[in-house]
Design a protein around this motif. Structure first.
Motif, PDB file in Angstrom:
ATOM      1  N   PRO A   2       0.819  -1.208   0.000  1.00  0.00           N
ATOM      2  CA  PRO A   2       0.000   0.000   0.000  1.00  0.00           C
ATOM      3  C   PRO A   2       0.859   1.267   0.000  1.00  0.00           C
ATOM      4  O   PRO A   2       1.852   1.355   0.725  1.00  0.00           O
ATOM      5  N   ALA A   3       0.429   2.248  -0.759  1.00  0.00           N
ATOM      6  CA  ALA A   3       1.218   3.470  -0.912  1.00  0.00           C
ATOM      7  C   ALA A   3       1.398   4.223   0.406  1.00  0.00           C
ATOM      8  O   ALA A   3       2.436   4.835   0.640  1.00  0.00           O
ATOM      9  N   GLY A   4       0.405   4.169   1.282  1.00  0.00           N
ATOM     10  CA  GLY A   4       0.482   4.941   2.519  1.00  0.00           C
ATOM     11  C   GLY A   4       0.953   4.169   3.727  1.00  0.00           C
ATOM     12  O   GLY A   4       0.798   4.629   4.868  1.00  0.00           O
ATOM     13  N   LYS A  13       2.170  -4.142   8.684  1.00  0.00           N
ATOM     14  CA  LYS A  13       2.705  -5.142   7.769  1.00  0.00           C
ATOM     15  C   LYS A  13       3.105  -6.356   8.588  1.00  0.00           C
ATOM     16  O   LYS A  13       4.052  -6.322   9.374  1.00  0.00           O
ATOM     17  N   GLN A  14       2.371  -7.449   8.401  1.00  0.00           N
ATOM     18  CA  GLN A  14       2.619  -8.653   9.177  1.00  0.00           C
ATOM     19  C   GLN A  14       3.591  -9.594   8.485  1.00  0.00           C
ATOM     20  O   GLN A  14       4.492 -10.152   9.109  1.00  0.00           O
ATOM     21  N   PHE A  19      -1.223  -7.642   5.291  1.00  0.00           N
ATOM     22  CA  PHE A  19      -1.330  -6.401   6.057  1.00  0.00           C
ATOM     23  C   PHE A  19      -2.516  -6.459   7.025  1.00  0.00           C
ATOM     24  O   PHE A  19      -3.409  -7.284   6.887  1.00  0.00           O
ATOM     25  N   VAL A  20      -2.496  -5.571   8.005  1.00  0.00           N
ATOM     26  CA  VAL A  20      -3.584  -5.467   8.970  1.00  0.00           C
ATOM     27  C   VAL A  20      -4.539  -4.380   8.499  1.00  0.00           C
ATOM     28  O   VAL A  20      -4.184  -3.202   8.465  1.00  0.00           O
ATOM     29  N   ARG A 154      -7.547  -7.960  11.624  1.00  0.00           N
ATOM     30  CA  ARG A 154      -8.274  -8.413  10.437  1.00  0.00           C
ATOM     31  C   ARG A 154      -7.336  -8.196   9.264  1.00  0.00           C
ATOM     32  O   ARG A 154      -7.024  -7.057   8.912  1.00  0.00           O
ATOM     33  N   GLY A 155      -6.842  -9.291   8.710  1.00  0.00           N
ATOM     34  CA  GLY A 155      -5.822  -9.209   7.683  1.00  0.00           C
ATOM     35  C   GLY A 155      -6.388  -8.987   6.292  1.00  0.00           C
ATOM     36  O   GLY A 155      -7.561  -9.258   6.026  1.00  0.00           O
ATOM     37  N   ILE A 156      -5.532  -8.508   5.423  1.00  0.00           N
ATOM     38  CA  ILE A 156      -5.917  -8.308   4.031  1.00  0.00           C
ATOM     39  C   ILE A 156      -4.678  -8.490   3.163  1.00  0.00           C
ATOM     40  O   ILE A 156      -3.560  -8.144   3.570  1.00  0.00           O
ATOM     41  N   ALA A 157      -4.871  -9.048   1.973  1.00  0.00           N
ATOM     42  CA  ALA A 157      -3.763  -9.291   1.052  1.00  0.00           C
ATOM     43  C   ALA A 157      -4.313  -9.418  -0.356  1.00  0.00           C
ATOM     44  O   ALA A 157      -5.497  -9.731  -0.545  1.00  0.00           O
ATOM     45  N   VAL A 158      -3.468  -9.184  -1.326  1.00  0.00           N
ATOM     46  CA  VAL A 158      -3.800  -9.462  -2.716  1.00  0.00           C
ATOM     47  C   VAL A 158      -3.343 -10.891  -2.999  1.00  0.00           C
ATOM     48  O   VAL A 158      -2.154 -11.189  -2.923  1.00  0.00           O
ATOM     49  N   THR A 159      -4.274 -11.759  -3.281  1.00  0.00           N
ATOM     50  CA  THR A 159      -3.944 -13.169  -3.433  1.00  0.00           C
ATOM     51  C   THR A 159      -3.248 -13.448  -4.754  1.00  0.00           C
ATOM     52  O   THR A 159      -3.453 -12.742  -5.755  1.00  0.00           O
TER      53      THR A 159
END
Length: 244
Positions: A2-4, A13-14, A19-20, A154-159
């Motif tokens: 992510p840019a920010g 960043k896990q 990412f969280v 709560r995680g998030i990622a581009v699979t």
């Protein structure tokens, strides 16, 4: 990436590409018609003591997540990292015999709202948004436990193999921007951008957590093998305390 991301805590960043999205605090919630304002426990230590000192309100009238619920397990793991295994085990030995467990948070909250139980001691941070209308009508209230507040990510990622990776990256960029944080905060998630200022209608951000709980009494449960490896021992102790 992510840019920010540089505008967020290091835990955002896990893992590479993971990412969280929201560090969700474990809350407590109660029925204010059953728990008078001056008798509300604001820590696990107080709740344990209240079972003995005020049994009419708290004995056999508590609810929680079961240990096989991911949020319930993360809550106990996080508590142990804050106050230690022995303290949490002491708490569980008192809380277990006096608690019902519900796999769904809404079922537990219904139990409290309908008066079957008085106090829920492991509540999803998302309940802040759900409870807002109930709070205004005097049917429910929530708060932070000051001696131990785990933050469950709560995680998030581009699979890998995603059909629209560019769109997914744009969404990540949005979430890690001020506009994205405003949207998350208004939706009941926990905005955690550094120096974030809550917008109108926002029901919580990380600064709000730290305003109620000393940062040293919080812990972000990481995405790590250590969390998995601790599971057999924690589950066994939980089951013993709950008579399972």
């Amino acid at each position: 990436m992510p840019a920010g991301l540089s505008n967020f805590p290091a835990f955002a960043k896990q893992l590479p590409g993971v990412f969280v999205m929201s560090p969700e605090p474990i809350l407590a919630a109660w029925n204010p018609k059953l728990v008078p304002a001056g008798q509300v426990p604001t820590s696990y230590a107080q709740l344990v003591a209240a079972i003995q000192s005020n049994p009419g309100v708290f004995a056999h009238k508590l609810v929680t997540y079961p240990i096989d619920n991911a949020l319930g397990y993360a809550a106990i793991y996080g508590m142990e990292q804050i106050v230690g295994k022995d303290t949490v085990n002491t708490w569980l030995n008192s809380l277990g015999p006096n608690s019902k467990s519900f796999g769904e948070g809404l079922d537990a909250m219904k139990e409290v709202l309908q008066g079957g139980s008085s106090y829920d001691w492991t509540v999803s941070g998302l309940a802040k948004g759900v409870l807002s209308s109930l709070i205004s009508s005097g049917l429910a209230q929530y708060g932070y436990m000051t001696d131990a507040t785990p933050l469950v990510p709560r995680g998030i990622a581009v699979t890998q193999g995603s059909k629209s990776p560019a769109s997914a990256e744009l969404f990540l960029d949005f979430l890690f921007s001020k506009a994205g944080q405003d949207a998350l905060c208004k939706g009941g998630f926990t905005a955690d951008m550094n120096n974030y200022k809550a917008v109108d209608g926002c029901v919580g951000d990380l600064a709000d957590v730290y305003a109620h709980v000393a940062e040293k009494n919080t812990y972000l449960v990481p995405f790590s093998k250590a969390v998995v490896d601790a599971q057999p021992e924690i589950v066994a102790r939980w089951n013993k305390a709950f008579g399972r």
